[in-house]
Design a protein around this motif. Structure first.
Motif, PDB file in Angstrom:
ATOM      1  N   TYR A 147     -43.599  56.348 157.504  1.00  0.00           N
ATOM      2  CA  TYR A 147     -44.379  55.106 157.378  1.00  0.00           C
ATOM      3  C   TYR A 147     -44.613  54.782 155.905  1.00  0.00           C
ATOM      4  O   TYR A 147     -44.404  53.636 155.480  1.00  0.00           O
ATOM      5  N   GLU A 148     -45.043  55.770 155.110  1.00  0.00           N
ATOM      6  CA  GLU A 148     -45.301  55.545 153.681  1.00  0.00           C
ATOM      7  C   GLU A 148     -44.044  55.021 152.985  1.00  0.00           C
ATOM      8  O   GLU A 148     -44.102  54.106 152.172  1.00  0.00           O
ATOM      9  N   LEU A 164     -35.043  44.275 160.172  1.00  0.00           N
ATOM     10  CA  LEU A 164     -35.061  45.573 160.868  1.00  0.00           C
ATOM     11  C   LEU A 164     -36.023  46.566 160.200  1.00  0.00           C
ATOM     12  O   LEU A 164     -36.758  47.285 160.886  1.00  0.00           O
ATOM     13  N   GLU A 165     -36.032  46.591 158.878  1.00  0.00           N
ATOM     14  CA  GLU A 165     -36.913  47.532 158.165  1.00  0.00           C
ATOM     15  C   GLU A 165     -38.386  47.221 158.398  1.00  0.00           C
ATOM     16  O   GLU A 165     -39.200  48.131 158.531  1.00  0.00           O
ATOM     17  N   ARG A 166     -38.698  45.919 158.437  1.00  0.00           N
ATOM     18  CA  ARG A 166     -40.106  45.538 158.674  1.00  0.00           C
ATOM     19  C   ARG A 166     -40.530  45.941 160.089  1.00  0.00           C
ATOM     20  O   ARG A 166     -41.666  46.329 160.320  1.00  0.00           O
ATOM     21  N   ALA A 167     -39.605  45.819 161.028  1.00  0.00           N
ATOM     22  CA  ALA A 167     -39.908  46.228 162.409  1.00  0.00           C
ATOM     23  C   ALA A 167     -40.157  47.735 162.452  1.00  0.00           C
ATOM     24  O   ALA A 167     -41.095  48.197 163.113  1.00  0.00           O
ATOM     25  N   VAL A 168     -39.359  48.501 161.712  1.00  0.00           N
ATOM     26  CA  VAL A 168     -39.556  49.958 161.647  1.00  0.00           C
ATOM     27  C   VAL A 168     -40.954  50.259 161.104  1.00  0.00           C
ATOM     28  O   VAL A 168     -41.704  51.067 161.670  1.00  0.00           O
ATOM     29  N   ARG A 170     -41.461  50.520 150.378  1.00  0.00           N
ATOM     30  CA  ARG A 170     -40.250  49.713 150.155  1.00  0.00           C
ATOM     31  C   ARG A 170     -40.598  48.231 150.183  1.00  0.00           C
ATOM     32  O   ARG A 170     -40.089  47.457 149.392  1.00  0.00           O
ATOM     33  N   LYS A 171     -41.492  47.870 151.096  1.00  0.00           N
ATOM     34  CA  LYS A 171     -41.897  46.464 151.191  1.00  0.00           C
ATOM     35  C   LYS A 171     -42.619  46.066 149.891  1.00  0.00           C
ATOM     36  O   LYS A 171     -42.332  45.035 149.313  1.00  0.00           O
ATOM     37  N   ASP A 172     -43.531  46.934 149.421  1.00  0.00           N
ATOM     38  CA  ASP A 172     -44.273  46.640 148.198  1.00  0.00           C
ATOM     39  C   ASP A 172     -43.325  46.448 147.025  1.00  0.00           C
ATOM     40  O   ASP A 172     -43.532  45.578 146.184  1.00  0.00           O
TER      41      ASP A 172
END
Ligand code: DGI
Ligand code: FE
Ligand code: FE
Length: 193
Positions: free
Chosen positions: A182-183, A152-156, A188-190
């Motif tokens: 967006y930042e 879900l977070e990646r989709a956001v 968070r992904k990084d």
């Protein structure tokens, strides 16, 4: 579900046909995402049903409602009053539809720009609004629809990325909240890698 039916009848009087169809699409997509992410299905459906309840309120009326009820209006919102349908929508859901659940009201409030560190329902609504079955204009929809049920977070993050690109191309004024959000999700992904 009785409550949902009651709200549907009332809402239908305040939205045009296309917007109402979109709303039902968002409502059922919210239900599906709630199933995938173990969230309360009825709450998610109610957020989806009411999220655009202020969409047909004229811009001057939205600004007037904000002034009257002390809802803060930023400079970007003043210049692009359509953005206010989210904040005004949360107010209408509370005052006119008698929604008391804080999570539902918050999800409606942030559904257009998102905000950093969103809760599960905030993200469910944000994503459902973008991927519901009637949507056909955004790029990468098949990829984002698949992603929505996997992470879900990646989709956001992807939706925010594509939205910022789209706004840049059509020279649309960007709300700083959209950029900050967006930042936040990109970082968070990084951090997770
Ligand atoms: O109300 P909907 O059309 O169902 O969906 P929405 O509330 O997510 O609004 C989508 C529109 O909002 C889409 O055209 C992109 C635009 N948008 C999102 N973030 C920003 C923005 N528009 C501006 N000007 N600035 C933003 O930061
Ligand atoms: Fe909206
Ligand atoms: Fe919508």
């Amino acid at each position: 579900m009785k409550e949902l039916e009651k709200y549907q009848k009332k809402l239908q009087r305040h939205l045009d046909k296309g917007r109402y169809e979109h709303t039902l699409g968002v409502m059922y997509t919210c239900a599906s995402l709630a199933m995938a992410y173990h969230y309360d299905i009825e709450k998610a459906m109610l957020a989806g049903l009411l999220h655009d309840c202020a969409k047909n309120v004229p811009n001057d009326k939205k600004l007037e409602l904000c002034k009257k009820h002390h809802i803060e209006v930023t400079q970007v919102e003043r210049e692009n009053p359509f953005l206010l349908h989210a904040k005004v929508g949360a107010w209408i859901a509370k005052k006119k539809y008698d929604v008391k659940d804080a999570e539902i009201l918050h999800a409606i409030q942030v559904h257009t720009t998102g905000e950093p560190a969103m809760g599960t329902l905030d993200m469910i609504l944000f994503v459902a609004d973008y991927i519901e079955p009637h949507r056909d204009k955004a790029s990468n929809l098949p990829q984002i629809r698949e992603m929505a049920f996997q992470n879900l977070e990646r989709a956001v993050e992807k939706i925010l990325y594509d939205t910022l690109h789209y706004l840049n191309e059509k020279s649309g004024r960007i709300d700083p909240t959209t950029e900050i959000t967006y930042e936040y999700y990109k970082n968070r992904k990084d951090l997770m890698v």
